[in-house]
Design an enzyme around this catalytic site. Structure first.
Site, PDB file in Angstrom:
ATOM      1  N   GLU A 203       0.891  -1.164   0.000  1.00 66.07           N
ATOM      2  CA  GLU A 203       0.000   0.000   0.000  1.00 66.07           C
ATOM      3  C   GLU A 203       0.921   1.204   0.000  1.00 66.07           C
ATOM      4  OE1 GLU A 203      -1.626   3.109   0.616  1.00 66.07           O
ATOM      5  OE2 GLU A 203      -1.850   2.554   2.726  1.00 66.07           O
TER       6      GLU A 203
ATOM      7  N   CYS B 184      -1.875   8.813   3.247  1.00 65.17           N
ATOM      8  CA  CYS B 184      -1.633   8.404   1.865  1.00 65.17           C
ATOM      9  C   CYS B 184      -2.834   8.649   0.966  1.00 65.17           C
ATOM     10  CB  CYS B 184      -1.215   6.935   1.813  1.00 65.17           C
ATOM     11  SG  CYS B 184      -2.387   5.807   2.572  1.00 65.17           S
TER      12      CYS B 184
ATOM     13  N   GLU C  11       4.047  13.949  -4.660  1.00 64.72           N
ATOM     14  CA  GLU C  11       3.192  13.770  -3.487  1.00 64.72           C
ATOM     15  C   GLU C  11       3.748  14.585  -2.325  1.00 64.72           C
ATOM     16  OE1 GLU C  11       1.417  10.195  -0.640  1.00 64.72           O
ATOM     17  OE2 GLU C  11       3.288   9.879  -1.750  1.00 64.72           O
TER      18      GLU C  11
END
Length: 463
Positions: free
Chosen positions: A234, A268, A363
């Site tokens: 993940e 996230c 990100e």
């Protein structure tokens, strides 16, 4: 023998000095896990479930202790840490219940020649699983991994995050209180090379479950390639929230703030790109500024604090540099952008274009709101999909036909209508497309992920 100094990111206070596990110690842990796995797998499901229940009960008695430790360890607001700890307890009990009701299939005599045979399936454990825990949700994500893994008969090795290991390492106390057999569940913290050599490259470790960056995920795949380890990853995300001109602006801003400021932007699947239709762009910016100005700044243990600090000063400096980079590319700073140690002020960036790094593959793990204007539905979708990531997504509109039409075109593992992508039901199969990961987590899917499906055949059983 290395020593890890753990500090409170808000105050710099030394919380503990830990002796890092050595190559020899971690190798011995792997051997213990492998040795314990066969008998643990042979333990009936209902008996394994009892261990999970006792684990949950032990944690529940000290829920506030765990939550406060997690907050001072990483500066997460205490209200959020309490929710996370409660979720960890729920996951233990939910995995136990699901394991007791996870059934196999009996295959029909669907073709000639099979009429007299009995063919059925059964789930069997993978073996020994290494679980590598991230800093941002250390309690919840520990149990997203180990609860289903243990329920299915696997043994687990849990590597705590080096930046804030205390809450994860404290779980060993509650596992011992639950009475798990020696070697079934073990916690440690070590240098990265120890994990690489003693765990990832070790053929006796059957699978690795990681929550972390995409770069880290790629290294996990490489390290396990020689032994074809199962990998559950993940990874990163740069999730989009598309706000259409017919959306309720107040509700949209509330979703933006709630999602982006959870854990000070270190989530996230939170929305990190805000793609706003041009007609309401200025209104959204204005209301966002008003909302951010009203939020309580404070210490992680203050009950009403929303904005606290990042996990470390190093993390805050990285975000500060990304903000500066985006401004250099042409964005305009409307609000925030300042840093004080590990604290970074919520930041609003206007005039962000699709060509900027922040609008696609950069990100930012911090409280930054880049507002990207768009005109048509097709343009909004194109901007949202223009990323190597595809973890989650969201959109705001009153037109339900548009909502599902757009949701079906978003290349992400989840699409939230009239909400941000920062949504995670404990049962949902959570995970992403593209470079956001491999596999899924959640009570509805993790027990299957952490097990083999085996086919049993009895020829001529009905002849």
């Amino acid at each position: 023998m290395g020593v890890l100094t753990v500090t409170n990111p808000m105050t710099g206070e030394v919380l503990d000095k830990l002796t890092l596990s050595t190559h020899e110690e971690v190798s011995a842990m792997v051997e213990a896990a492998v040795a314990a796995q066969e008998s643990w797998a042979a333990t009936p499901v209902y008996e394994r479930a009892k261990y999970l229940y006792r684990f949950a009960d032990a944690m529940e008695q000290e829920e506030e202790v765990i939550s406060r430790l997690s907050s001072i360890d990483m500066a997460k607001p205490i209200a959020q840490s309490r929710i996370e700890t409660a979720d960890g307890i729920k996951l233990l009990r939910a995995a136990a219940e699901r394991a007791k009701h996870l059934y196999g299939d009996v295959l029909s005599d669907s073709g000639p020649g099979f009429e007299g045979d009995l063919v059925f399936t059964k789930r069997e454990p993978l073996g020994t699983i290494a679980c590598i825990i991230p800093f941002n949700f250390p309690i919840e994500l520990t149990f997203q991994k180990i609860a289903p893994a243990l329920a299915m008969g696997n043994t687990v090795l849990v590597k705590a995050p080096s930046s804030n290991p205390l809450a994860v390492l404290s779980l060993d106390k509650y596992a011992k209180a639950a009475g798990f057999p020696e070697g079934v569940v073990q916690f440690f913290v070590s240098e990265r090379d120890v994990v690489n050599e003693c765990v990832l490259a070790n053929p006796k470790v059957d699978a690795v479950s990681l929550t972390g960056s995409t770069a880290a995920g790629k290294k996990i795949v490489e390290a396990g390639a020689d032994t074809l380890k199962r990998t559950f990853l993940e990874l990163g995300g740069n999730d989009a929230l598309i706000v259409f001109e017919d959306a309720d602006v107040d509700r949209a801003v509330e979703e933006m703030v709630t999602s982006r400021l959870e854990n000070n932007g270190q989530v996230c699947c939170s929305s990190k790109r805000f793609i706003v239709q041009r007609k309401i762009y200025n209104s959204v910016a204005s209301k966002l500024l008003e909302k951010l100005s009203s939020l309580k700044r404070g210490d992680a243990l203050e009950e009403d604090a929303v904005v606290t600090a990042l996990v470390s000063e190093q993390a805050a400096k990285a975000v500060e540099e990304q903000i500066a980079h985006t401004i250099e590319q042409g964005a305009r700073l409307l609000y925030g952008g300042t840093r004080d140690g590990a604290r970074i002020e919520p930041t609003v960036l206007l005039d962000v274009t699709p060509e900027m790094d922040i609008a696609s593959n950069m990100e930012i793990f911090g409280p930054v709101f880049p507002l990207i204007p768009f005109d048509t539905e097709e343009e909004g979708i194109s901007i949202a999909n223009n990323s190597i990531y595809g973890l989650s997504s969201g959109l705001m509109t009153k037109d339900m036909n548009r909502a599902f039409r757009v949701a079906s075109k978003l290349k992400a593992g989840g699409a939230v209508v009239n909400g941000s992508g920062g949504y995670r039901h404990l049962d949902q199969p959570f995970g992403g497309f593209k470079q956001s990961g491999l596999g899924r987590e959640g009570i509805s899917i993790s027990l299957e992920e952490f097990s083999h499906i085996k086919v049993y055949v009895v020829k001529g059983a009905f002849n």
